[in-house]
Design an enzyme around this catalytic site. Sequence first.
Site, PDB file in Angstrom:
ATOM      1  N   HIS A 157       0.822  -1.216   0.000  1.00 17.00           N
ATOM      2  CA  HIS A 157       0.000   0.000   0.000  1.00 17.00           C
ATOM      3  C   HIS A 157       0.854   1.263   0.000  1.00 17.00           C
ATOM      4  O   HIS A 157       0.369   2.335  -0.329  1.00 17.00           O
ATOM      5  CB  HIS A 157      -0.908   0.034   1.229  1.00 17.00           C
ATOM      6  CG  HIS A 157      -1.971  -1.013   1.203  1.00 17.00           C
ATOM      7  ND1 HIS A 157      -3.063  -0.928   0.373  1.00 17.00           N
ATOM      8  CD2 HIS A 157      -2.112  -2.168   1.892  1.00 17.00           C
ATOM      9  CE1 HIS A 157      -3.837  -1.979   0.557  1.00 17.00           C
ATOM     10  NE2 HIS A 157      -3.284  -2.761   1.475  1.00 17.00           N
ATOM     11  N   HIS A 202       2.229   8.696   2.496  1.00 20.41           N
ATOM     12  CA  HIS A 202       0.844   8.621   2.037  1.00 20.41           C
ATOM     13  C   HIS A 202       0.611   9.747   1.033  1.00 20.41           C
ATOM     14  O   HIS A 202       1.039  10.880   1.256  1.00 20.41           O
ATOM     15  CB  HIS A 202      -0.130   8.818   3.199  1.00 20.41           C
ATOM     16  CG  HIS A 202      -0.029   7.759   4.257  1.00 20.41           C
ATOM     17  ND1 HIS A 202      -0.797   6.624   4.253  1.00 20.41           N
ATOM     18  CD2 HIS A 202       0.767   7.669   5.346  1.00 20.41           C
ATOM     19  CE1 HIS A 202      -0.489   5.879   5.310  1.00 20.41           C
ATOM     20  NE2 HIS A 202       0.463   6.482   5.992  1.00 20.41           N
ATOM     21  N   THR A 239      -3.143   4.604  11.153  1.00 16.85           N
ATOM     22  CA  THR A 239      -4.129   4.962  10.125  1.00 16.85           C
ATOM     23  C   THR A 239      -4.411   3.813   9.166  1.00 16.85           C
ATOM     24  O   THR A 239      -5.103   3.997   8.176  1.00 16.85           O
ATOM     25  CB  THR A 239      -3.672   6.198   9.327  1.00 16.85           C
ATOM     26  OG1 THR A 239      -2.473   5.861   8.610  1.00 16.85           O
ATOM     27  CG2 THR A 239      -3.408   7.394  10.246  1.00 16.85           C
TER      28      THR A 239
HETATM   29 ZN   LIG Z   1       1.245   6.053   7.790  1.00 16.51          ZN
END
Ligand SMILES: [Zn+2]
Length: 257
Positions: A81, A109, A193
Amino acid sequence: MAFQVLSALLALLILQAVGAAEDFSYDPCSPLGPSYWGGSCATGEQQSPISIKPSNIQKTNLGGLQKDYTKSHAVLLNAGHEIMVNWTTSPGHLTIDGKVYHLQQCHWHSPSEHELYGKRYPLELHMVHISSASEIAVIGVLYEFRGYSDPFLNKLKNGLNDLKSKNSVNLGYIEPPKIGEGEPYFRYSGSLTTPPCSQPVTWTVMTKVQNVTEEQVKSLRAPVGHKDNARPVQPINGRTVYLSKPYQKQEEGHPSS
Ligand SMILES: [Zn+2]
Ligand SMILES: *[C@@H]1O[C@H](CO)[C@@H](O)[C@H](O)[C@H]1NC(C)=O
Ligand SMILES: *[C@@H]1O[C@H](CO)[C@@H](O)[C@H](O)[C@H]1NC(C)=O
């Protein structure tokens, strides 16, 4: 009867295989999307990220960020991810309220997970630290496109290019990203998160938004299929976000509110 048992077993096996291949998704339309994440993601009362805005900020002085980092051996890897720099041995630590948290890894991110004054930025760096009692402290840094590059991502340029054909690249000895000691920061109590969204996590989000180029963000997004990897902001649930301005001089007899 035997057929029913067998097909139920088969369905279970397929579910498990799918779970292993794609444990969760950031796609809001997917059955594995953020609103279906389980565990603390669904039930936790102090989840991250959050929207940091004037109505939840309280100014205070928590002192400067106490950290001590040095060069250490690391691997750049495609974690599925997100892209991660994972140190083989901790390159140093962060001290909060006398507790020592060792830096383990940092990852990115895109777009940012935290929102600052209503704005979501193109990139956010997370530096993940863990104490000997497995408590977690994360430093978050936001980035904006202003035509200037980020020096840490510059150092990873070749490695990021190699991630097109490999899942991990040896970085040798590398120093963690530079974060100013005397810079102001936000501090609040939140969570991881990504599933299982464990809490509490002691969050430090730097107020200063750093430089990054579109090309650098692209080099982090390309190996993960150019997909967004940001969880939506979570309810504040009455939490306070402390804004610490460590070296701000206070007038005597007029403590800043
Ligand atoms: Zn993170
Ligand atoms: C990061 O490195 C540590 C120490 O070498 C290792 O135990 C851990 O599994 C690595 N994490 C990932 C995500 O590869
Ligand atoms: C962005 O880069 C420019 C040029 O190097 C520099 O003047 C500016 O201070 C940088 N901004 C931040 C937040 O570091």
